[in-house]
Design an enzyme around this catalytic site. Structure first.
Site, mmCIF file in Angstrom:
data_model
loop_
_atom_site.group_PDB
_atom_site.id
_atom_site.type_symbol
_atom_site.label_atom_id
_atom_site.label_comp_id
_atom_site.label_asym_id
_atom_site.label_seq_id
_atom_site.Cartn_x
_atom_site.Cartn_y
_atom_site.Cartn_z
ATOM 1 N N THR A 20 48.171 75.249 66.638
ATOM 2 C CA THR A 20 49.125 74.866 66.075
ATOM 3 C C THR A 20 49.475 73.384 67.032
ATOM 4 O O THR A 20 49.652 74.115 68.491
ATOM 5 C CB THR A 20 49.943 75.186 65.538
ATOM 6 O OG1 THR A 20 50.578 76.400 66.161
ATOM 7 C CG2 THR A 20 49.432 76.632 63.841
ATOM 8 N N GLY B 17 48.160 70.724 67.808
ATOM 9 C CA GLY B 17 46.346 71.550 68.362
ATOM 10 C C GLY B 17 46.332 69.682 68.787
ATOM 11 O O GLY B 17 44.833 69.596 69.565
ATOM 12 N N THR B 18 46.777 68.830 68.748
ATOM 13 C CA THR B 18 47.125 67.672 69.552
ATOM 14 C C THR B 18 46.727 66.346 70.445
ATOM 15 O O THR B 18 46.739 65.142 70.889
ATOM 16 C CB THR B 18 47.122 66.157 68.407
ATOM 17 O OG1 THR B 18 48.366 66.242 68.172
ATOM 18 C CG2 THR B 18 46.340 67.074 66.839
ATOM 19 N N GLY C 64 48.324 67.835 75.045
ATOM 20 C CA GLY C 64 49.353 68.837 75.833
ATOM 21 C C GLY C 64 48.063 70.331 75.771
ATOM 22 O O GLY C 64 47.118 70.116 75.815
ATOM 23 N N ILE C 65 49.257 71.170 75.768
ATOM 24 C CA ILE C 65 49.084 72.577 75.957
ATOM 25 C C ILE C 65 47.944 73.380 75.046
ATOM 26 O O ILE C 65 46.334 73.511 75.279
ATOM 27 C CB ILE C 65 50.013 73.356 76.542
ATOM 28 C CG1 ILE C 65 50.379 73.208 77.222
ATOM 29 C CG2 ILE C 65 49.807 74.658 75.615
ATOM 30 C CD1 ILE C 65 51.609 73.980 77.997
ATOM 31 N N GLY C 66 47.971 72.400 73.573
ATOM 32 C CA GLY C 66 47.152 72.982 72.609
ATOM 33 C C GLY C 66 46.018 72.178 72.469
ATOM 34 O O GLY C 66 45.006 72.669 72.044
ATOM 35 N N TYR D 127 66.939 74.299 72.090
ATOM 36 C CA TYR D 127 65.087 74.940 72.671
ATOM 37 C C TYR D 127 65.160 76.334 72.867
ATOM 38 O O TYR D 127 64.488 76.899 72.750
ATOM 39 C CB TYR D 127 64.919 73.731 73.757
ATOM 40 C CG TYR D 127 63.744 73.364 73.918
ATOM 41 C CD1 TYR D 127 62.415 73.456 73.054
ATOM 42 C CD2 TYR D 127 63.347 74.321 75.267
ATOM 43 C CE1 TYR D 127 60.774 73.668 73.277
ATOM 44 C CE2 TYR D 127 62.034 74.350 75.232
ATOM 45 C CZ TYR D 127 60.821 73.798 74.576
ATOM 46 O OH TYR D 127 59.274 74.092 75.258
#
Length: 250
Positions: A13, A15-16, A18-20, A151
């Site tokens: 999730t 996933g578009t 950075g890390i994802g 956060y």
């Protein structure tokens, strides 16, 4: 050498970018069938082109339970079971105590806590026994950060999900671990730090506080996620793996 994730079904999730995105690319490169989510169709389309291989994009906001249902409906159209869930979607904004609004609180907790909870819970009927679940936490869960308390609280909650869920899922031998990145070079971080020269100056300063002497790269976090998802980590369960250049250890 055989790819570690040949014939595995992986959900990432957020996933578009950075890390994802880096993690989805890494799973796909090692043979997995990957499903990614993103809230914007244009970003989702761009990510699919970058990832290549056997990847499917599902537009959705993981803070919305109906969108999570759509994700798993899409998985079921192609596969009977899921091997790995990387519950990564999340985000946050700066707000010091005294300026925190109900909207800020609700948005951050819905995305980072509610979204993670129901992403995993709704995956349970599809998760294979012996599957791996990885949750994105953060070094902020154990250290103070000005104007970032909401956060940080959400990431502390995520870390504790892992501790408790390994007990709930022990009969199915499903491992649940948390990955806690430190300062990592992503577009989201640049936006959080104000963009441009301001963001670069903040990252340069933070690099001086990191024993490794630099900020992390998304690919470095991705490789740690793949380790936790792999058979090499078969006896790693309920941990918080810091991937932060040593910052949280000093």
């Amino acid at each position: 050498m055989k790819n570690r994730f040949d014939d595995k079904v992986v959900v990432v999730t957020g996933g578009t970018s950075g890390i994802g995105l880096a993690t989805a690319k890494a799973f796909a490169a090692e043979g997995a069938s990957v499903f990614i989510t993103g809230r914007r169709q244009d970003a989702l389309d761009a990510a699919l082109k970058q990832i290549g291989g056997r990847v499917t994009g599902v537009r959705g906001d993981m803070a919305k339970l109906t969108d999570i249902d759509c994700l798993y409906d899409a998985v079921q159209q192609k596969h009977a079971e899921i091997d790995v869930v990387f519950a990564n979607a999340g985000g946050g904004e700066m707000a010091p105590l005294g300026a925190i609004t109900e909207e800020h609180y609700a948005k951050t907790f819905d995305t980072n806590v509610k979204g993670v909870l129901f992403t995993v819970q709704k995956a349970l009927p599809l998760l294979k026994d012996g599957a791996s679940v990885i949750l994105t936490a953060s070094t902020t869960s154990i250290s103070g950060t000005p104007a970032f308390s909401v956060y940080s609280a959400t990431k502390a909650a995520v870390r504790n999900f892992a501790r408790n869920w390994i007990l709930d899922l022990k009969d199915r031998h499903i491992r649940v671990n948390a990955i806690s990145p430190g300062v990592t070079e992503t577009a989201g971080l640049d936006e959080l730090f104000g963009g441009g020269a301001q963001a670069q100056g903040t990252k340069d300063f933070l690099a001086t506080l990191i024993p490794a002497g630099r900020v992390g790269q998304p690919d470095e976090i991705a490789q740690a996620v793949l380790f936790l998802a792999s058979n090499e980590a078969s006896f790693v369960n309920g941990v918080e793996l810091f991937v932060d250049g040593g910052q949280a250890q000093i």
